[in-house]
Design an enzyme around this catalytic site. Structure first.
Site, PDB file in Angstrom:
ATOM      1  CG  ASN A   9      -2.459  -6.574   3.021  1.00 11.30           C
ATOM      2  OD1 ASN A   9      -3.894  -6.553   2.501  1.00 11.30           O
ATOM      3  ND2 ASN A   9      -2.170  -4.879   3.040  1.00 11.30           N
ATOM      4  CE  LYS A  11      -1.812  -4.237  -0.158  1.00  9.87           C
ATOM      5  NZ  LYS A  11      -0.326  -2.346  -1.052  1.00  9.87           N
ATOM      6  CD  GLU A  96      -2.539  -0.126  -0.374  1.00 12.01           C
ATOM      7  OE1 GLU A  96      -3.610  -1.137  -0.371  1.00 12.01           O
ATOM      8  OE2 GLU A  96      -1.610  -0.484  -0.958  1.00 12.01           O
ATOM      9  CD  GLU A 166       2.859  -2.213   5.053  1.00 19.62           C
ATOM     10  OE1 GLU A 166       3.307  -3.425   4.140  1.00 19.62           O
ATOM     11  OE2 GLU A 166       1.704  -1.679   4.621  1.00 19.62           O
ATOM     12  CB  SER A 212       8.273  -4.025  -3.069  1.00 13.23           C
ATOM     13  OG  SER A 212       7.184  -3.149  -3.884  1.00 13.23           O
TER      14      SER A 212
HETATM   15  P1  PGA Z   1       3.494  -4.890  -1.350  1.00 16.55           P
HETATM   16  O1  PGA Z   1       2.532  -4.789  -0.755  1.00 16.55           O
HETATM   17  O2  PGA Z   1       3.505  -5.853  -0.493  1.00 16.55           O
HETATM   18  O3  PGA Z   1       2.476  -5.519  -3.037  1.00 16.55           O
HETATM   19  O4  PGA Z   1       4.064  -3.730  -1.786  1.00 16.55           O
HETATM   20  C1  PGA Z   1       2.644  -4.552   0.794  1.00 16.55           C
HETATM   21  C2  PGA Z   1       1.539  -3.396   1.652  1.00 16.55           C
HETATM   22  O5  PGA Z   1       1.170  -2.972   0.837  1.00 16.55           O
HETATM   23  O6  PGA Z   1       0.901  -4.145   2.519  1.00 16.55           O
END
Ligand code: PGA
Length: 248
Positions: A9, A11, A96, A166, A212
């Site tokens: 992802n 983002k 988000e 998540e 993470s």
């Molecule tokens: P992250 O994000 O691996 O940076 O924690 C995961 C996500 O929001 O899909």
């Protein structure tokens, strides 16, 4: 036996030219027949990403879409805009989007139904805040989130979907759920699918863990029986993603 699915992802990261460069860098590192590999890029990079990934095992996904076919929805992207260019997956209901863009369980449900109608595979996100975990309502919450997200989805369609668990407190914080914590919730999500649909659907649907995920913890997380891969943010923008895909 469910095939693992490991999705990046991205983002709101990488310009279109940077996206092409990253795909070219990662392509040889994520070449694997054993897992499905998906890169979810910003809308504007979808076309160059699809071109850059052509001929590889990488599928391209979007990070959102709207639930109407077309019309006066300034700034939105429709499902047929995605399918026409070759997008296969769409992340829906990421925390988000729920937090900053007023996404609700109900809009997520409308988007899931619309994505399926257009043969897009939804990656449906759910997960709790730290306060909700401390209150002990994690399982109730993800059951509610997934139940509403799948309202009106047929058993045959549900089998093809992906759910991403998540925990919000683990996203981008470097704080991963332990593999046991992640497994507990992913197992509960599967159990919920069994109650809503059937054992057959529950056994078919893929449940990812996200929050993470890194090259260091992927193998332990993905070894759990109910964790069918990951939704990876930060580490999907680096060569480390190759390590995650080749977690074994
Ligand atoms: P992250 O994000 O691996 O940076 O924690 C995961 C996500 O929001 O899909």
């Amino acid at each position: 036996m469910r095939k693992k699915i490991i999705a990046g992802n991205w983002k709101m990261n990488k310009t279109p030219s940077e996206a092409v460069a990253l795909i070219n860098e990662l392509k040889p590192l994520v070449a694997s027949e054993e897992v499905d590999v998906v890169f979810c890029t910003p809308f504007i990079s979808l076309i160059p990403a699809i071109e850059a990934a052509a001929g590889s095992n990488i599928e391209i996904g979007a990070q959102n879409m709207y639930y109407e076919e077309n019309g006066a929805y300034t700034g939105e992207i429709s499902p047929s805009m995605l399918t026409e260019i070759g997008v296969k997956y769409v992340v829906l209901g990421h925390s988000e989007r729920r937090e900053y863009f007023a996404e609700t369980n109900e809009t997520v449900n409308k988007k899931v139904l619309k994505a399926i109608e257009h043969n897009l595979i939804p990656i449906v996100c759910c997960g709790e805040t730290l306060a909700q975990r401390e209150q002990g309502i994690t399982i109730d919450l993800v059951r509610l989130q997934t139940k509403i997200a799948f309202k009106g989805v047929s058993a045959e369609d549900a089998k093809k979907c992906v759910i991403a668990y998540e925990p919000i407190w683990a996203i981008g914080t470097g704080k991963t759920a332990t593999s046991d914590e992640a497994e507990e919730v992913c197992a509960a999500i599967r159990k919920n699918m069994e109650e809503v649909y059937s054992k057959e659907v529950a056994e078919a649907i893929r449940v990812q863990y996200g929050g993470s995920v890194s090259g260091a913890n992927a193998s332990e997380l993905f070894a759990k029986p109910n964790i069918d891969g990951g939704l990876v943010g930060g580490a999907s923008l680096k060569a480390e993603f190759g390590k995650i895909v080749n977690y074994k």
